[in-house]
Design a protein around this motif. Structure first.
Motif, PDB file in Angstrom:
ATOM      1  N   LEU A   5     -41.532 -35.661   7.146  1.00  7.19           N
ATOM      2  CA  LEU A   5     -41.698 -37.016   7.661  1.00  7.19           C
ATOM      3  C   LEU A   5     -43.175 -37.371   7.815  1.00  7.19           C
ATOM      4  O   LEU A   5     -43.603 -38.467   7.442  1.00  7.19           O
ATOM      5  CB  LEU A   5     -40.989 -37.147   9.016  1.00  7.19           C
ATOM      6  CG  LEU A   5     -39.465 -37.199   8.991  1.00  7.19           C
ATOM      7  CD1 LEU A   5     -38.922 -37.233  10.408  1.00  7.19           C
ATOM      8  CD2 LEU A   5     -38.979 -38.418   8.215  1.00  7.19           C
ATOM      9  N   TRP A   6     -43.959 -36.448   8.358  1.00  4.10           N
ATOM     10  CA  TRP A   6     -45.388 -36.708   8.561  1.00  4.10           C
ATOM     11  C   TRP A   6     -46.102 -36.897   7.223  1.00  4.10           C
ATOM     12  O   TRP A   6     -46.996 -37.729   7.117  1.00  4.10           O
ATOM     13  CB  TRP A   6     -46.013 -35.570   9.361  1.00  4.10           C
ATOM     14  CG  TRP A   6     -46.309 -35.905  10.785  1.00  4.10           C
ATOM     15  CD1 TRP A   6     -47.514 -35.814  11.414  1.00  4.10           C
ATOM     16  CD2 TRP A   6     -45.399 -36.386  11.789  1.00  4.10           C
ATOM     17  NE1 TRP A   6     -47.429 -36.210  12.726  1.00  4.10           N
ATOM     18  CE2 TRP A   6     -46.130 -36.562  12.979  1.00  4.10           C
ATOM     19  CE3 TRP A   6     -44.048 -36.684  11.797  1.00  4.10           C
ATOM     20  CZ2 TRP A   6     -45.548 -37.028  14.145  1.00  4.10           C
ATOM     21  CZ3 TRP A   6     -43.459 -37.134  12.975  1.00  4.10           C
ATOM     22  CH2 TRP A   6     -44.199 -37.301  14.119  1.00  4.10           C
ATOM     23  N   PHE A   7     -45.685 -36.130   6.219  1.00  7.27           N
ATOM     24  CA  PHE A   7     -46.301 -36.268   4.899  1.00  7.27           C
ATOM     25  C   PHE A   7     -45.974 -37.640   4.296  1.00  7.27           C
ATOM     26  O   PHE A   7     -46.857 -38.318   3.758  1.00  7.27           O
ATOM     27  CB  PHE A   7     -45.802 -35.152   3.978  1.00  7.27           C
ATOM     28  CG  PHE A   7     -46.448 -35.146   2.623  1.00  7.27           C
ATOM     29  CD1 PHE A   7     -47.696 -34.584   2.435  1.00  7.27           C
ATOM     30  CD2 PHE A   7     -45.800 -35.712   1.532  1.00  7.27           C
ATOM     31  CE1 PHE A   7     -48.295 -34.585   1.176  1.00  7.27           C
ATOM     32  CE2 PHE A   7     -46.387 -35.715   0.279  1.00  7.27           C
ATOM     33  CZ  PHE A   7     -47.645 -35.146   0.105  1.00  7.27           C
ATOM     34  N   ILE A   8     -44.720 -38.055   4.400  1.00 11.32           N
ATOM     35  CA  ILE A   8     -44.311 -39.356   3.850  1.00 11.32           C
ATOM     36  C   ILE A   8     -45.020 -40.496   4.576  1.00 11.32           C
ATOM     37  O   ILE A   8     -45.581 -41.407   3.959  1.00 11.32           O
ATOM     38  CB  ILE A   8     -42.780 -39.521   3.939  1.00 11.32           C
ATOM     39  CG1 ILE A   8     -42.081 -38.515   3.015  1.00 11.32           C
ATOM     40  CG2 ILE A   8     -42.373 -40.946   3.575  1.00 11.32           C
ATOM     41  CD1 ILE A   8     -40.582 -38.482   3.166  1.00 11.32           C
ATOM     42  N   PHE A   9     -45.003 -40.432   5.920  1.00 14.87           N
ATOM     43  CA  PHE A   9     -45.658 -41.493   6.681  1.00 14.87           C
ATOM     44  C   PHE A   9     -47.172 -41.459   6.490  1.00 14.87           C
ATOM     45  O   PHE A   9     -47.833 -42.502   6.537  1.00 14.87           O
ATOM     46  CB  PHE A   9     -45.313 -41.366   8.165  1.00 14.87           C
ATOM     47  CG  PHE A   9     -43.914 -41.805   8.495  1.00 14.87           C
ATOM     48  CD1 PHE A   9     -43.419 -42.997   8.021  1.00 14.87           C
ATOM     49  CD2 PHE A   9     -43.090 -41.014   9.279  1.00 14.87           C
ATOM     50  CE1 PHE A   9     -42.126 -43.406   8.314  1.00 14.87           C
ATOM     51  CE2 PHE A   9     -41.791 -41.404   9.582  1.00 14.87           C
ATOM     52  CZ  PHE A   9     -41.310 -42.611   9.099  1.00 14.87           C
ATOM     53  N   GLY A  10     -47.724 -40.268   6.288  1.00 13.07           N
ATOM     54  CA  GLY A  10     -49.161 -40.168   6.026  1.00 13.07           C
ATOM     55  C   GLY A  10     -49.536 -40.853   4.723  1.00 13.07           C
ATOM     56  O   GLY A  10     -50.547 -41.577   4.652  1.00 13.07           O
ATOM     57  N   LEU A  11     -48.728 -40.633   3.682  1.00  4.51           N
ATOM     58  CA  LEU A  11     -48.970 -41.339   2.420  1.00  4.51           C
ATOM     59  C   LEU A  11     -48.804 -42.846   2.590  1.00  4.51           C
ATOM     60  O   LEU A  11     -49.585 -43.643   2.051  1.00  4.51           O
ATOM     61  CB  LEU A  11     -48.008 -40.826   1.347  1.00  4.51           C
ATOM     62  CG  LEU A  11     -48.289 -39.443   0.752  1.00  4.51           C
ATOM     63  CD1 LEU A  11     -47.215 -39.086  -0.265  1.00  4.51           C
ATOM     64  CD2 LEU A  11     -49.668 -39.395   0.108  1.00  4.51           C
ATOM     65  N   ALA A  12     -47.760 -43.247   3.336  1.00 10.35           N
ATOM     66  CA  ALA A  12     -47.518 -44.678   3.551  1.00 10.35           C
ATOM     67  C   ALA A  12     -48.697 -45.323   4.268  1.00 10.35           C
ATOM     68  O   ALA A  12     -49.154 -46.415   3.888  1.00 10.35           O
ATOM     69  CB  ALA A  12     -46.230 -44.868   4.353  1.00 10.35           C
ATOM     70  N   LEU A  13     -49.210 -44.647   5.305  1.00 13.68           N
ATOM     71  CA  LEU A  13     -50.346 -45.192   6.048  1.00 13.68           C
ATOM     72  C   LEU A  13     -51.595 -45.244   5.174  1.00 13.68           C
ATOM     73  O   LEU A  13     -52.343 -46.234   5.198  1.00 13.68           O
ATOM     74  CB  LEU A  13     -50.605 -44.336   7.289  1.00 13.68           C
ATOM     75  CG  LEU A  13     -51.769 -44.762   8.183  1.00 13.68           C
ATOM     76  CD1 LEU A  13     -51.564 -46.179   8.694  1.00 13.68           C
ATOM     77  CD2 LEU A  13     -51.922 -43.789   9.356  1.00 13.68           C
ATOM     78  N   SER A  14     -51.822 -44.198   4.382  1.00 11.56           N
ATOM     79  CA  SER A  14     -53.003 -44.168   3.507  1.00 11.56           C
ATOM     80  C   SER A  14     -52.971 -45.320   2.513  1.00 11.56           C
ATOM     81  O   SER A  14     -53.977 -46.025   2.321  1.00 11.56           O
ATOM     82  CB  SER A  14     -53.067 -42.828   2.765  1.00 11.56           C
ATOM     83  OG  SER A  14     -53.145 -41.739   3.672  1.00 11.56           O
ATOM     84  N   PHE A  15     -51.819 -45.535   1.893  1.00 16.21           N
ATOM     85  CA  PHE A  15     -51.745 -46.579   0.880  1.00 16.21           C
ATOM     86  C   PHE A  15     -51.529 -47.961   1.486  1.00 16.21           C
ATOM     87  O   PHE A  15     -51.729 -48.968   0.790  1.00 16.21           O
ATOM     88  CB  PHE A  15     -50.675 -46.229  -0.144  1.00 16.21           C
ATOM     89  CG  PHE A  15     -51.115 -45.141  -1.079  1.00 16.21           C
ATOM     90  CD1 PHE A  15     -51.949 -45.440  -2.146  1.00 16.21           C
ATOM     91  CD2 PHE A  15     -50.744 -43.831  -0.865  1.00 16.21           C
ATOM     92  CE1 PHE A  15     -52.387 -44.445  -2.998  1.00 16.21           C
ATOM     93  CE2 PHE A  15     -51.175 -42.824  -1.708  1.00 16.21           C
ATOM     94  CZ  PHE A  15     -52.004 -43.127  -2.782  1.00 16.21           C
TER      95      PHE A  15
END
Length: 662
Positions: A384-394
């Protein structure tokens, strides 16, 4: 019929029930108004902030600080699975799960046997922030050449499966994300950016009205602008809670850094046991022996029955306690929130700490890391943190691109309108105007050019310090040490060695060889040259081979004629032993050559460099895109200003004086 007339007690005159009821109604209405005012004060305050202002703040933060925020968030996303990447790359970190207890005793003995000259800095049940029974245990060992090795052990058999440099994927992304390899300055910049992330998230949320109805809105056929607008909003809304968690924990790290820099730094640390006094230490004898590790484990579990032990640190000096920590039912806290201190020579439990005993500041300190990196729930929360981290970055990147296409379309329309008003003047004539005359009223795109330039300059600095810091972990950073002599001073035995520091200066080191812990009050080397005494303390640790003192500047030939090793026991007895420079005659030692002056990179598997290289290439590519967005928009601004200047020249005949200089 009952009389409901009320009487005023002060005057004994009757009060009309109708008048009394009106006063009661006014009182109730006033109370309701007061309650509503308090309840909706925050909402009314927010209404004072217009959507236009929120949009400007949100856009300014994104354009001026978005590049820095993107790099921090993007590196943090890569850091989430850095331990798992190391596990995939290095087969020595893998183990088949077994239904057996952890062999702490055997792991400790295996490390001692494999690294007799090293200091065991601690054994950990699992690699940092990893999860699962397929990970080996890991021990950190300091060896005489100044390196720290990671030793991977099978937790079910206690046998060593391999060892590597301290540098790996996890170390790179942890250091880069936390401090840009730039010490406290890097920590300050990274944690300060948490405020910007917080403000950007809050302003974006407040500006976006009706977000609940548009949680799944994505217009695919309404043009590029609509698509990127919906993408930016969706990424921002779905990662909002995640962004707030990351920002708030980052704000805490910032406060932690400031507090630690003051005299009140201990407010964030829980109580620790009273240090062992010199009086008590004097009773241990000159070389006290440690108890079996199994004794410490047994006593810790007896004192703290619910403790799932995660790490063990055995002292390297008599004045230290045995340290054991782990989990006790609250996965949101670090292992250190639950710990046991034991006496090294009696095994007695001297202090027990449970996470439930922590005060608010201490508790927040211990939950910040698991929440920030998402390892509190194992692999599911990491995903979840990896997915949300990518979402926040992009979301950050898409916001900049959205600004770019909006401004490009707006500029094209404006140029078209201006061209229509210039009576057929070709817009391409702007190329004939001097560059300086096109700088009229450009607002530097809300500071984005300046802030991006500052960010790029700092990133250039980060590149150099990162390379230097990574080289620090190179295995041949220091040449191998050469033995001078083995001498005894009273009940202790030392081995003198010579080596060279990274600046090419020869140094003498002393290594304690005595079995048990060296229990002396003071130990130092002296050299009496030209009536001067040059001395330095030797760390009070078994097998300590850290640099004691520089006794020469360039070569062994310049070393003093004699050395004296002095030790002082706790009862005041002083022991001395002298070593002559003649003992160096048979030493085989090669002073570092020019070819060896520059340290090489760590000797790690190629896959680690591929993973790190992929991150670097992606980051550089996105920086390039960011620059393209800004420079293209700057070019469009020049086009608009030039056409405006041409139009003024056609109308007024004076294009220069009609333009503001900046």
């Amino acid at each position: 019929m009952a009389d409901f007339t009320r009487v005023n007690r002060a005057t004994s005159l009757p009060i009309s029930p109708i008048l009394s009821n009106c006063r009661y109604q006014r009182t109730v209405s006033s109370h309701r108004r007061s309650t509503l005012f308090k309840k909706h004060a925050a909402l009314r305050f927010m209404n004072l902030i217009s959507n236009k202002l929120l949009y400007k703040i949100h856009g300014w933060l994104g354009l001026n600080l978005g590049l820095l925020l993107f790099i921090i968030c993007f590196s943090g996303t890569f850091a989430v699975f850095s331990s798992e990447v190391d596990w995939l790359i290095n087969p020595d970190m893998r183990v088949a799960p077994q239904d057996k207890p952890i062999q702490w005793e055997q792991m400790y003995k295996s490390v001692q046997d494999a690294f007799p000259d090293g200091n065991n800095l601690g054994i950990y049940k699992e690699t940092y922030a990893s999860s699962g029974k397929r990970f080996t245990s890991v021990a950190y060992v300091s060896i005489p050449n100044g390196q720290i090795r990671k030793v991977y052990l099978n937790p079910y058999t206690g046998q060593i499966q391999g060892d590597t440099s301290f540098f790996n994927t996890q170390r790179f992304f942890r250091s880069f994300h936390r401090r840009f390899f730039d010490g406290n300055r890097g920590i300050f910049i990274v944690t300060l950016s948490s405020f910007f992330l917080l403000f950007s998230s809050v302003t974006g949320f407040l500006f976006y009205k009706g977000w609940l109805k548009n949680l799944f809105k994505l217009r695919l056929k309404n043009g590029l602008k609509a698509l990127w607008s919906d993408t930016h909003k969706l990424l921002g809304i779905w990662s909002l809670i995640f962004a707030l968690l990351i920002a708030l924990t980052g704000v805490f790290y910032f406060a932690e850094l400031l507090i630690q820099g003051t005299d009140n730094g201990e407010v964030l640390l829980p109580d620790s046991p009273t240090p062992i006094t010199e009086t008590e230490q004097a009773t241990f004898g000159p070389t006290p022996e440690l108890l079996p590790v199994s004794t410490y484990i047994h006593n810790a579990k007896k004192a703290f029955p619910g403790l799932d032990i995660q790490s063990l640190r055995v002292p390297t000096a008599p004045g230290e306690y045995v340290y054991i920590d782990g989990q006790a039912g609250n996965p949101f806290t670090r292992d250190r929130a639950n710990k046991v201190y034991l006496h090294p020579f009696t095994g007695e439990v001297v202090h027990v700490q449970q996470s439930s005993d922590l005060n608010t500041a201490e508790f927040i300190t211990d939950i910040a890391d698991p929440i920030h990196f998402g390892y509190f729930g194992g692999i599911p929360t990491k995903i979840l943190w990896f997915i949300f981290g990518l979402a926040l970055s992009f979301a950050i990147l898409s916001g900049t691109y959205l600004w770019y296409i909006r401004n490009s379309a707006k500029t094209d329309r404006r140029i078209q309108r201006l061209n229509n008003k210039t009576n057929g003047t070709d817009s391409s004539t702007y190329k004939e105007k001097p560059f300086a005359r096109t700088l009229g009223n450009i607002p530097l795109m809300r500071g984005a050019i300046i802030s991006t330039a500052i960010t790029l300059l700092y990133l250039l600095h980060v590149t150099f310090v990162t390379v230097d810091d990574v080289r620090y972990y190179a295995p041949n950073r220091l040449p191998a040490t050469a033995s001078i002599d083995t001498i005894e001073t009273g009940p202790w035995e030392f081995k003198l060695q010579t080596s060279s520091d990274r600046n090419g200066r020869s140094i003498i080191t002393a290594e304690v060889l005595t079995n048990g812990l060296p229990n002396f009050k003071k130990a130092y080397l002296t050299s009496g040259t030209e009536g001067k005494v040059d001395s330095a303390s030797i760390p009070l640790a078994r097998n300590s081979s850290l640099s004691a003192r520089h006794f020469a500047t360039d070569s062994l030939a310049n070393l003093p004629e004699t050395f004296t090793l002095v030790t002082q026991s706790f009862d005041g007895t002083i022991y001395e032993a002298t070593v002559s420079r003649k003992n160096l005659a048979n030493v085989t030692y090669e002073h570092p050559a020019v070819a060896n002056a520059t340290p090489t990179f760590p000797n790690t598997p190629a896959s680690i460099w591929i993973y790190i290289g992929a991150f670097i290439l992606l980051t550089i590519s996105i920086i390039g895109l960011w620059l393209r967005f800004l420079l293209t928009n700057l070019r469009d601004k020049f086009r608009v200003n030039t056409i405006q200047a041409i139009r003024r020249e056609n109308i007024h005949g004076d294009p220069v004086r009609s333009m503001n200089p900046g």
